[in-house]
Motif scaffolding. Structure first.
Motif, PDB file in Angstrom:
ATOM      1  N   UNK A 193       0.847  -1.182   0.000  1.00 23.82           N
ATOM      2  CA  UNK A 193       0.000   0.000   0.000  1.00 23.82           C
ATOM      3  C   UNK A 193       0.878   1.226   0.000  1.00 23.82           C
ATOM      4  N   UNK A 240      26.133  -9.121  -7.681  1.00 20.57           N
ATOM      5  CA  UNK A 240      25.987  -9.316  -6.239  1.00 20.57           C
ATOM      6  C   UNK A 240      24.519  -9.207  -5.843  1.00 20.57           C
ATOM      7  N   UNK A 253      22.678 -12.382  -4.201  1.00 21.72           N
ATOM      8  CA  UNK A 253      22.554 -12.348  -2.741  1.00 21.72           C
ATOM      9  C   UNK A 253      21.277 -11.736  -2.208  1.00 21.72           C
ATOM     10  N   UNK A 285       5.935  -3.761   0.800  1.00 25.64           N
ATOM     11  CA  UNK A 285       5.622  -4.014   2.203  1.00 25.64           C
ATOM     12  C   UNK A 285       5.813  -5.486   2.487  1.00 25.64           C
ATOM     13  N   UNK A 313      -5.869  -7.614  -1.000  1.00 25.24           N
ATOM     14  CA  UNK A 313      -5.059  -8.097   0.128  1.00 25.24           C
ATOM     15  C   UNK A 313      -4.544  -6.908   0.930  1.00 25.24           C
ATOM     16  N   UNK A 314      -4.843  -6.848   2.155  1.00 18.78           N
ATOM     17  CA  UNK A 314      -4.353  -5.710   2.938  1.00 18.78           C
ATOM     18  C   UNK A 314      -3.047  -6.079   3.621  1.00 18.78           C
ATOM     19  N   UNK A 315      -2.154  -5.135   3.686  1.00 17.76           N
ATOM     20  CA  UNK A 315      -0.840  -5.468   4.233  1.00 17.76           C
ATOM     21  C   UNK A 315      -0.279  -4.288   5.001  1.00 17.76           C
ATOM     22  N   UNK A 347       4.080  -4.180   8.069  1.00 12.63           N
ATOM     23  CA  UNK A 347       5.277  -4.364   7.253  1.00 12.63           C
ATOM     24  C   UNK A 347       6.045  -5.553   7.798  1.00 12.63           C
ATOM     25  N   UNK A 348       6.339  -6.457   6.902  1.00 12.61           N
ATOM     26  CA  UNK A 348       7.054  -7.650   7.359  1.00 12.61           C
ATOM     27  C   UNK A 348       8.543  -7.345   7.409  1.00 12.61           C
ATOM     28  N   UNK A 349       8.918  -6.535   8.364  1.00  8.43           N
ATOM     29  CA  UNK A 349      10.298  -6.063   8.452  1.00  8.43           C
ATOM     30  C   UNK A 349      11.290  -7.204   8.643  1.00  8.43           C
ATOM     31  N   UNK A 377      11.420 -10.032   7.573  1.00  5.80           N
ATOM     32  CA  UNK A 377      11.809 -10.718   6.357  1.00  5.80           C
ATOM     33  C   UNK A 377      12.920  -9.948   5.643  1.00  5.80           C
ATOM     34  N   UNK A 378      12.745  -8.635   5.579  1.00  5.79           N
ATOM     35  CA  UNK A 378      13.766  -7.834   4.925  1.00  5.79           C
ATOM     36  C   UNK A 378      15.075  -7.879   5.688  1.00  5.79           C
ATOM     37  N   UNK A 416      17.053 -10.829   5.018  1.00  2.00           N
ATOM     38  CA  UNK A 416      17.778 -10.774   3.749  1.00  2.00           C
ATOM     39  C   UNK A 416      18.971  -9.833   3.828  1.00  2.00           C
ATOM     40  N   UNK A 419      21.760 -11.720   5.248  1.00  5.96           N
ATOM     41  CA  UNK A 419      22.363 -12.593   4.247  1.00  5.96           C
ATOM     42  C   UNK A 419      23.288 -11.813   3.332  1.00  5.96           C
ATOM     43  N   UNK A 420      22.978 -10.530   3.195  1.00  3.03           N
ATOM     44  CA  UNK A 420      23.750  -9.712   2.272  1.00  3.03           C
ATOM     45  C   UNK A 420      25.038  -9.172   2.834  1.00  3.03           C
ATOM     46  N   UNK A 421      25.393  -9.512   4.072  1.00  2.00           N
ATOM     47  CA  UNK A 421      26.542  -8.823   4.658  1.00  2.00           C
ATOM     48  C   UNK A 421      27.838  -9.071   3.917  1.00  2.00           C
ATOM     49  N   UNK A 452      28.359  -9.319   0.932  1.00  2.45           N
ATOM     50  CA  UNK A 452      28.303  -8.874  -0.453  1.00  2.45           C
ATOM     51  C   UNK A 452      29.599  -8.203  -0.878  1.00  2.45           C
TER      52      UNK A 452
END
Ligand code: HEA
Ligand code: HEA
Ligand code: CUA
Ligand SMILES: [Cu+2]
Lengths: 352, 550, 197
Positions: free
Chosen positions: B5, B180, B184, B520, C1-3, C6-8, C10-11, C14, C17-19, C21
């Motif tokens: 959103x 990268x 990754x 989001x 779909x309401x969201x 924020x699925x923080x 999950x980010x 990731x 995982x990127x450290x 890089x």
């Protein structure tokens, strides 16, 4: 909902355009030169062979595409999903095999022609050292002791070769890369500094064939043209004789005391200078070619067995005056040593 | 359908001055991507106008519209700009905007390096163009800058070398960033074999850049050093060789041309399935083909040097070159297989993608003649080659780029590009393009060499050249139609939803335009079509709720 | 779909995982640099195979003393660099500054030896193809070592600020690059001193 339009008119238009494309394609094979030597005829045939194979691929793919566009267009009001096929492995492997098959068919044709075009004839009858430089060609006939050249921007090199005789050509360059290209021979080869290239060919068709430098070589690349004349052996001998005599036949009035010669656009303003023997004479060399080096040198003949005089090289725009040596009366040959026979002429010393 | 959103603060307009500064200093991959595209378009206009000058000169034999020197400068800069500052950055621009979205990432792995890679481009480009304003003029040795000719020119040639070094460095940095990012930063569930085609294409391109571009940088270093510091790498009189330059340049030069097409293959491979309503037919074959092309492209470089006499194993290079047609052909079969039994919608992006298939097919097949050395002896350095490069680069990549613009513009802006003018644009461009470049094949086999400012009236080349010039003006008109379309569409603001085309990949799972932080939440990734899966699930759920449907 | 939510997490997952890089980026950068030098070594090989004598007759072989010392110093610098990596990997960065400085000293020593050794060559850059190769390849090699030294200084500063206790990737990336310049200097030494005939 948006995005579901696009009626049958579009595919029909696609079909028309594609058909229009196929027409010139079908005409294309007729455009290629037949070739004036057996080797170049083979190249012509190779062109047609590839045309047939590649044309089949092209036509096949385009027809497949057009059929799909017409047959599988979304009709008005059809909101359903087509079957979601992701592709089966054997078919995808087949995709690789189709291409592989075509390539395997094609490759040997090219190889065979290549072998015969690249083969060097061990017994050439005429042996030409073709020198390219910015922006002219000079042909040195090794056996005949003849040098012919064009005059940059004025007159292209015209050179003769006898018909049905193997010709050997050694391409060299004095400055940058050039490329000897005769479209009717369906052949080109670079002239590269530090790397002489040799090839042989046997022209079997009489005629006058234009050629030109194909490798971009700077300012006047577009004007680095020449003419190859394929003539009968008798005409060839006559031509050689006439060319050899022509150089020294020119005459012009003598200028006692001082002669002046001007270089501009890589050529001299005259092909004849004339002085009187026994009189001290100076020569003024004017170079009007900005940034380009020239000099002036006198030899016994175009074969240049003996050198009598030379000035230093200098870049234009400038002029230099030097004292000429005393020479016995006779006809001599002069040239710019940077540009060779393309800037040359006769130097006459008249009896006093 | 979007799972994102739009937040209020992301939409709040900021004052104008602040907005410009924000763009200039941004590290957001989306803004950088758009800047890439705009920058490329500006250079495309420059390169295109130079092309129109060339075509005008060639419209008459012995024309005096341009001087010989000016013509030489113009085609050199045209080729250089089009290759290094138009095509490649166009694809990199899409890569920047789309790839992080397609893999569900927040941004590129190194956002600041990303901004740097972008800003180096205009710097390099302007360096090259500045040659027009120095004594002696711009570089005039062709985009290939063959020695010894390129050791002759003046300051313009040095500026060309320096500009290309900057552009090359920028693209290497960008490519490392892409690799990268793709390796990754993928969303959970997005395995390599579920990567969208365009992402695979960007990955392959980036590998080529990392391994091939430094080689041309080395060639440029040596060239500059020969010109300015007295070294003799390419001077046969002092132990060097012309061949060292040619081999080094083309070792880069051939992978380069695939850097210029892979991205377009990727774009088309995204668009065809969407508008056919089917998944890619043979996705794995497509990925394999990309990788094979990438690998093979390092083995074919000497096909540019068949006539030099410097290459002893012509057959090897001929064979490898012809082999490249095999994986390339697979792509065609994948696209055709995808269309097969689909339900094809002829939207504007699809038209450009289909145009791409037909035109690139011609360009690729042109290559098959040149791949045979004996044949190449007859057509090398003629307009046949010019026809080939424009069929693959313009008929291929530029069509692909416009397909991408029409496809992703709604995502980038939230509005559609107009339909009607879009179709006009397509048909005018298709006709103009073929009128311009098809006659060049015939000019080529009739022996017209490339890079000539003048030709005589007796060679029989005049009419075909005039057709070609006419065509080039038609292309220019089609580009103006595009610009008008852009202008009108932005004024009209016909809103596109988040997923206007019913597409497949993750960029369509967020809003149009996406917020600064992209997503989001991501839909679950279980295949290479996560958005399709989500749409099906939603439809099924809706059907279930209403108790109907199939 | 309401969201709204924020699925923080999950980010963030990731992001973690990127450290490393930057290490991957450095590997790619080094691959690119390797191709850059391969172009030069390729031409070197072609020239080498065509010359009857190497170096060509009119070129005096440079004095081997200082360059030999330099290449040994460079080879030895691998040891403290390995200890840097071990320190950030297994010891939370303890003692890392010490080993960084040791590497730095060796790197600077190499630069000094190289510049001193090549300051009085018996030939100039425009003395033909050998000179061209010698000056450009060694010059670019030295520039890369100097780049490595600058990198070392930067990482040492991070170490001094205690950052390497938290992140190991700067030191690892540095090690990748350093290994590359060491290999490069050795290759250059072989090309210009060992391969004489
Ligand atoms: C986008 C860029 C691009 C692409 C993709 C290609 C693709 C190909 N190119 Fe091209 N090429 C250039 C850009 C490109 N080229 C440029 C810019 C130059 C000129 C440089 C200069 O000098 O200025 C050039 C020059 C060039 C030459 C040198 C010509 C010369 O100077 O004399 C050759 C020679 O072999 C060649 C060959 C090929 C081949 C075989 C392909 C193949 O990849 C094409 C493969 C595709 C197909 C064949 C069609 C589809 C296939 C099928 C449907 C399968 C079945 C078909 C068969 C098996 C035949 N190209
Ligand atoms: C991607 C690459 C690309 C593209 C898109 C083009 C596009 C075009 N090219 Fe070019 N071309 C090359 C790459 C490309 N070219 C290369 C690599 C060479 C070889 C160079 C060399 O030999 O060194 C070459 C060489 C080349 C030649 C051969 C020169 C010679 O050998 O003598 C010619 C001749 O006709 C030509 C023509 C054209 C034309 C008419 C277009 C047209 O399609 C251009 C169309 C675009 C426009 C017409 C722009 C219109 C825009 C506007 C009108 C908008 C204006 C708006 C504002 C200013 C806001 N090109
Ligand atoms: Cu000589 Cu072109
Ligand atoms: Cu190529």
């Amino acid at each position: 909902m948006r995005g579901l339009r696009g009626g049958p008119s579009s595919p029909r238009r696609v079909a028309v355009i594609a058909a229009a494309l196929l027409v010139p394609l079908a005409l294309a094979p007729g455009c290629a030169y037949q070739g004036i030597a057996p080797t170049s005829q083979k190249v012509h045939d190779l062109y047609v062979t590839i045309f047939v194979l590649a044309g089949a691929v092209f036509t096949g793919v385009i027809l497949w595409l057009l059929f799909s566009l017409v047959a599988f267009r979304r009709r008005k009001g059809d909101e359903g999903q087509p079957p979601q096929r992701e592709g089966r492995a054997p078919i995808v492997v087949g995709f690789f095999l189709i291409g592989l098959a075509i390539v395997s068919l094609l490759f040997p044709f090219g190889e065979r022609v290549l072998a015969s075009v690249d083969a060097v004839n061990p017994n050439p009858q005429v042996n030409i050292r073709m020198e390219g430089f910015q922006w002219e060609w000079t042909a040195y006939y090794q056996g005949e002791g003849l040098v012919v050249t064009g005059k940059t921007l004025k007159q292209p090199l015209v050179f003769d070769v006898p018909v049905d005789e193997p010709i050997k050509m050694t391409l060299v360059s004095r400055d940058v890369m050039h490329e000897f290209f005769v479209p009717a021979l369906l052949f080109m080869r670079n002239a590269i500094p530090g790397h002489p290239n040799v090839f042989t060919f046997t022209p079997t068709q009489l005629g006058t064939f234009p050629g030109q430098c194909a490798q971009f070589c700077g300012l006047w690349h577009s004007r680095m043209s020449f003419v190859m004349r394929v003539v009968s052996p008798i005409d060839y001998q006559a031509w050689v004789k006439a060319e050899k005599e022509a150089v020294l036949k020119v005459t012009c009035p003598a200028h006692p005391g001082n002669v002046t010669i001007t270089a501009k656009n890589i050529s001299w303003n005259t092909n004849c200078l004339s002085i009187v023997a026994g009189q001290p004479t100076t020569i003024t060399v004017v170079n009007d070619d900005a940034g380009i080096n020239h000099n002036f040198a006198i030899f016994d003949s175009p074969d240049r067995h003996q050198k009598f005089f030379q000035t230093g090289q200098f870049a234009g725009v400038a002029s230099h005056t030097d004292q000429l040596p005393t020479l016995p009366p006779g006809h001599y040959y002069f040239q710019c040593q940077v540009h060779g026979p393309a800037m040359s002429g006769v130097f006459i010393v008249n009896p006093a | 359908m979007a799972v994102t959103e739009v937040r209020e603060e992301a939409m709040a307009p900021s004052p104008r001055g602040g907005r410009i500064l924000e763009w200039l200093t941004t590290t957001d991959h989306k803004k950088i991507g758009i800047m890439y595209l705009v920058n490329s378009f500006i250079f495309f206009a420059v390169g295109g106008i130079l092309a129109l000058l060339m075509r005008t000169q060639l419209a008459q034999p012995d024309n005096t519209f341009l001087s010989a020197h000016a013509y030489n400068e113009v085609f050199t800069i045209h080729g250089t700009i089009m290759i290094f500052l138009v095509i490649f950055p166009f694809l990199a621009g899409f890569g920047n905007y789309i790839v992080p979205l397609q893999i569900g990432a927040l941004d590129m792995a190194f956002p600041r390096v990303n901004a740097l890679s972008f800003w180096l481009l205009p710097v390099g480009g302007l360096t090259i163009l500045s040659g027009f304003f120095v004594p002696g003029g711009a570089a005039a040795a062709g985009w290939t800058a063959y020695v010894p000719l390129s050791t002759q020119g003046g300051t313009g040639q040095d500026l060309w070398i320096l500009g290309l070094m900057v552009v090359g460095t920028a693209s290497i940095l960008g490519a490392i960033n892409f690799i990268v990012t793709i390796l990754r930063m993928r969303a959970p569930g997005l395995t390599m074999m579920r990567l969208p085609a365009f992402t695979w294409a960007t990955l392959s391109t980036s590998l080529l850049v990392v391994l091939a571009t430094p080689v041309v940088t080395a060639a440029l270093v040596m060239l500059l050093s020969d010109r300015r510091f007295g070294t003799t790498f390419f001077d046969p009189a002092h132990g060097g060789s012309v061949g060292y330059y040619l081999n080094t340049f083309w070792f880069f030069g051939h992978p380069e041309v695939y850097m210029l097409i892979l991205g377009a293959w990727g774009i088309v491979s995204e668009i065809i399935p969407v508008f056919a309503g089917k998944p890619l037919y043979g996705y794995k074959g497509l990925v394999l083909a990309f990788l094979l092309v990438t690998a093979l492209s390092f083995t074919v470089w000497a096909h540019h040097m068949f006539t030099t006499g410097l290459i002893t194993n012509l057959s090897f290079f001929s064979a490898t070159t012809e082999m490249i047609s095999v994986p390339t052909g697979v792509l065609f079969f994948v696209w055709l297989g995808t269309l097969w039994k689909g339900k094809i919608r002829f939207e504007v992006p699809m038209l450009f993608a289909l145009g791409f298939i037909a035109m690139f097919l011609i360009g690729g097949i042109d290559g098959v003649w040149m791949a045979s050395p004996a044949m190449d002896y007859a057509i090398h350095d003629t307009f046949w080659v010019v026809a080939h490069i424009h069929y693959v680069l313009f008929g291929g990549t530029i069509f692909g780029v416009f397909a991408g613009i029409y496809f992703w513009f709604p995502k980038m802006s939230g509005i559609y590009l107009g339909d009607r003018l879009g179709k006009w644009h397509f048909w005018l461009m298709l006709i103009g393009f073929n009128l311009t470049f098809f006659p060049m094949h015939i000019l080529g086999i009739r022996g017209m060499p490339r890079r000539i400012a003048l030709y005589g009236p007796t060679r029989g080349w005049t009419f075909l050249n005039q057709l070609s010039t006419l065509g080039s003006y038609l292309i220019a008109i089609s580009i103006i139609v595009f610009l008008v379309n852009l202008f009108l569409s932005v004024r009209k603001r016909r809103r596109a939803g988040d997923d206007p085309w019913q597409a497949n990949t993750l960029e369509w799972a967020t809003t149009s335009p996406p917020p600064a932080y992209n997503f989001d939440r991501l839909p679950p990734v279980r295949s290479n079509r996560p958005v399709y899966d989500a749409r099906m699930k939603a439809t099924a759920a809706a059907d279930g709720a209403t108790g109907g449907g199939s | 779909m309401s969201a709204r939510a924020v699925d923080r997490a999950e980010f963030d997952a990731r992001a973690v995982r990127g450290t490393s890089s930057s290490v991957m980026a450095m590997v790619l950068f080094v691959a690119s640099e390797t191709m850059f030098f391969i172009a030069f070594f390729g031409i070197y090989a072609a020239v080498y195979s065509q010359q009857p004598a190497w170096p060509p007759l009119k070129i005096p072989l440079p004095d081997m003393g200082l360059p030999t010392a330099g290449v040994i110093v460079m080879a030895v610098s691998v040891i403290p660099m390995a200890l840097v990596v071990r320190s950030v990997r297994t010891r939370g960065g303890a003692g890392v500054t010490k080993w960084l400085v040791a590497t730095l000293v060796l790197g600077v020593a190499f630069c000094v030896l190289q510049i001193a050794g090549y300051s009085s060559l018996g030939f100039g850059i425009n003395d033909g193809i050998y000179a061209s190769l010698f000056y450009l390849m060694n010059g670019l090699g030295l520039a890369h070592v100097i780049g490595g030294v600058v990198f070392l200084v930067m990482v040492s500063q991070q170490a001094a600020a205690g950052e390497l206790a938290l992140r190991r990737d700067p030191a690892e990336a540095l090690a990748v690059y350093w290994l590359f310049v060491v290999a490069l200097t050795i290759a250059l030494y072989v090309a210009f001193f060992a391969a004489v005939s």
